[in-house]
Design an enzyme around this catalytic site. Structure first.
Site, PDB file in Angstrom:
ATOM      1  N   ARG A   1       0.821  -1.225   0.000  1.00  0.00           N
ATOM      2  CA  ARG A   1       0.000   0.000   0.000  1.00  0.00           C
ATOM      3  C   ARG A   1       0.848   1.265   0.000  1.00  0.00           C
ATOM      4  NH1 ARG A   1      -2.530   1.780   4.418  1.00  0.00           N
ATOM      5  NH2 ARG A   1      -2.670  -0.286   5.340  1.00  0.00           N
TER       6      ARG A   1
ATOM      7  N   TYR B   1     -12.716  20.383 -14.662  1.00  0.00           N
ATOM      8  CA  TYR B   1     -13.249  19.031 -14.749  1.00  0.00           C
ATOM      9  C   TYR B   1     -14.418  18.910 -13.766  1.00  0.00           C
ATOM     10  CZ  TYR B   1     -13.864  14.114 -13.992  1.00  0.00           C
ATOM     11  OH  TYR B   1     -14.442  12.886 -13.835  1.00  0.00           O
TER      12      TYR B   1
ATOM     13  N   ASP C   1      -4.197  21.138 -12.934  1.00  0.00           N
ATOM     14  CA  ASP C   1      -4.608  19.946 -13.675  1.00  0.00           C
ATOM     15  C   ASP C   1      -4.118  20.136 -15.106  1.00  0.00           C
ATOM     16  OD1 ASP C   1      -5.891  17.990 -15.141  1.00  0.00           O
ATOM     17  OD2 ASP C   1      -7.780  18.131 -14.048  1.00  0.00           O
TER      18      ASP C   1
ATOM     19  N   LYS D   1      -5.880   9.437 -19.246  1.00  0.00           N
ATOM     20  CA  LYS D   1      -6.042  10.100 -20.547  1.00  0.00           C
ATOM     21  C   LYS D   1      -4.776   9.942 -21.395  1.00  0.00           C
ATOM     22  CE  LYS D   1      -9.755  11.440 -18.343  1.00  0.00           C
ATOM     23  NZ  LYS D   1     -10.903  10.578 -18.272  1.00  0.00           N
TER      24      LYS D   1
HETATM   25  C1  LIG Z   1      -9.155  17.108 -16.989  1.00  0.00           C
HETATM   26  C2  LIG Z   1      -9.499  15.956 -16.096  1.00  0.00           C
HETATM   27  N1  LIG Z   1      -9.040  15.961 -14.845  1.00  0.00           N
HETATM   28  C3  LIG Z   1      -9.301  14.935 -13.995  1.00  0.00           C
HETATM   29  C4  LIG Z   1     -10.088  13.868 -14.372  1.00  0.00           C
HETATM   30  C5  LIG Z   1     -10.365  12.748 -13.408  1.00  0.00           C
HETATM   31  O1  LIG Z   1      -9.569  11.655 -13.731  1.00  0.00           O
HETATM   32  P1  LIG Z   1      -9.959  10.121 -13.472  1.00  0.00           P
HETATM   33  O2  LIG Z   1     -11.188   9.832 -14.290  1.00  0.00           O
HETATM   34  O3  LIG Z   1      -8.740   9.389 -13.898  1.00  0.00           O
HETATM   35  O4  LIG Z   1     -10.257   9.989 -12.008  1.00  0.00           O
HETATM   36  C6  LIG Z   1     -10.585  13.825 -15.669  1.00  0.00           C
HETATM   37  C7  LIG Z   1     -11.428  12.689 -16.097  1.00  0.00           C
HETATM   38  O5  LIG Z   1     -12.217  12.783 -17.009  1.00  0.00           O
HETATM   39  C8  LIG Z   1     -10.290  14.903 -16.554  1.00  0.00           C
HETATM   40  O6  LIG Z   1     -10.755  14.921 -17.811  1.00  0.00           O
END
Ligand SMILES: Cc1ncc(COP(=O)(O)O)c(C=O)c1O
Length: 383
Positions: free
Chosen positions: A53, A105, A178, A203
């Site tokens: 972990r 997001y 992000d 992604k």
């Molecule tokens: C720009 C962005 N940030 C964060 C996330 C969250 O990521 P995860 O789906 O891997 O938890 C996403 C998911 O669609 C995203 O498009």
């Protein structure tokens, strides 16, 4: 000079930092499927590994590579992008003030509006494209984190990273970003002053729509970074070894995929910019995009593979067009080799900043003429 500084980032990625197994000379690392490790007879754990972990040697491979690509001191991978992002907020303390953009997001925005607030963080949402709005929102001494996303889902506004970092730092706060959509291929936010870079590695980093993963890169391993590491262990949010191995494999082609997606997204944006059935194209690469000049300063090599179109005829016409494509896949997510199309308001629900006529496009690595033809016929056949 060490190799990670001498070589181009694309070279580091292609060879996954040139790792070779000392025992077998394998050029691809194994997957360490183990949850526990033998203690030394004198009761020590000299390898540093004690339990699955806190650590796994397989997840350390993509971590080392991503830290090198982003130019950070340290990287931690997580079970998802959300696990990575929320670890940053959970490392703050109840009562801390946070500034975040209104357009971001949606899953994280919802989490900030509900769980983070219930837990005691004071989250203030501002126009992330306005340096003045960010500056007006930060409270010196009380604001501990400014969170940005650029280009941001789903309408692709652009935040000036260097300006946001300067504002955050002047107030005694950290800047976290992000950077899922830009990837280290196009933007390395630490060079612009960011303290923490977050990726949904689900992604572009993985790129094959077969892994859910997240990552944080720290500009430095300070006390706040240590808190994040403790939260990953305590919450059991580490990335599993198979996902970590697949992530490293995907990252080897990151540069090729992102460069191709950028060229195709540019072609798609240019084609639909003056299309009679399209009311607007939202893409930072277009000169008319309000964030184009800032994007051009902080993105090099392209403006990304993500764009949105607004369909003339409104919501019903947009949903109908998405139903008629055959090559584009009607699915959520982004950054994979296959192109995706999504009526974004349907998934985000009430409170979404996505206009009802908006279709979000994640451009993959297919031939761009095929992608354009497919969308053209889908838009054209609705009368
Ligand atoms: C720009 C962005 N940030 C964060 C996330 C969250 O990521 P995860 O789906 O891997 O938890 C996403 C998911 O669609 C995203 O498009």
């Amino acid at each position: 000079m060490d190799d990670s500084k001498r070589h181009h980032k694309a070279t580091l990625a292609a060879q996954a930092l040139g790792w070779i197994d000392e025992t077998t000379k394998a050029i691809v690392p194994p997957v360490y499927f183990t949850s526990t490790y033998i203690r030394d007879t004198d009761n020590q754990y000299r390898t540093g590994y004690s339990y699955g972990r806190p650590h796994n040697p397989t997840s350390e491979h993509p971590e080392a590579l991503l830290a090198a690509l982003e130019g950070g001191d340290a990287c931690l991978t997580f079970a998802s992008g959300m696990a990575a992002a929320t670890a940053v907020f959970l490392a703050l303390k109840p009562g801390d003030h946070v500034v975040a953009p209104k357009i971001m997001y949606w899953g994280l925005r919802n989490w900030l509006q509900t769980h983070a607030s219930e837990w005691g963080l004071a989250v203030e949402f501002v126009d992330g494209t306005s340096n003045d709005a960010i500056a007006a929102a930060v409270q010196p001494g009380r604001t501990k984190l400014v969170w940005i996303e650029t280009p941001a889902n789903p309408t692709w506004p652009v935040t000036d990273i260097a300006a946001a970092a300067a504002i955050a730092h002047a107030a005694g706060a950290r800047l976290a970003i992000d950077s899922t959509v830009a990837t280290p291929v196009l933007t390395r936010p630490i060079e612009f002053g960011a303290d923490i870079v977050m990726h949904s590695a689900t992604k572009y980093l993985n790129g094959h729509s077969d892994v859910v993963a997240g990552a944080l890169v720290g500009a430095r391993e300070d006390e706040f970074w240590e808190r994040i590491a403790v939260i990953r262990t305590g919450n059991g949010a580490i990335l599993g070894p198979l996902e970590a191995w697949l992530l490293l494999r995907g990252m080897r082609t990151l540069y090729l995929r992102v460069e191709r997606a950028c060229r195709s997204a540019e072609a798609v944006a240019a084609h639909f910019a003056d299309h009679p059935r399209v009311a607007g194209v939202l893409y930072p690469g277009l000169a008319g995009h309000p964030g184009h000049a800032v994007a051009a300063r902080q993105m090099s090599g392209g403006f990304g593979g993500m764009l949105s179109i607004r369909v003339a005829g409104g919501e019903a016409a947009a949903i109908a067009a998405a139903a008629r494509v055959s090559l584009w896949k009607r699915a959520t997510s982004l950054g994979g080799v296959e192109s995706l199309i999504e009526h974004r308001a349907s998934i985000e629900g009430p409170g979404t900043p996505a206009p009802p006529d908006l279709l979000r496009l994640s451009v993959g690595i297919e031939d761009s003429a095929d992608l354009i033809d497919d969308l053209d016929q889908a838009l054209a056949s609705g009368n």
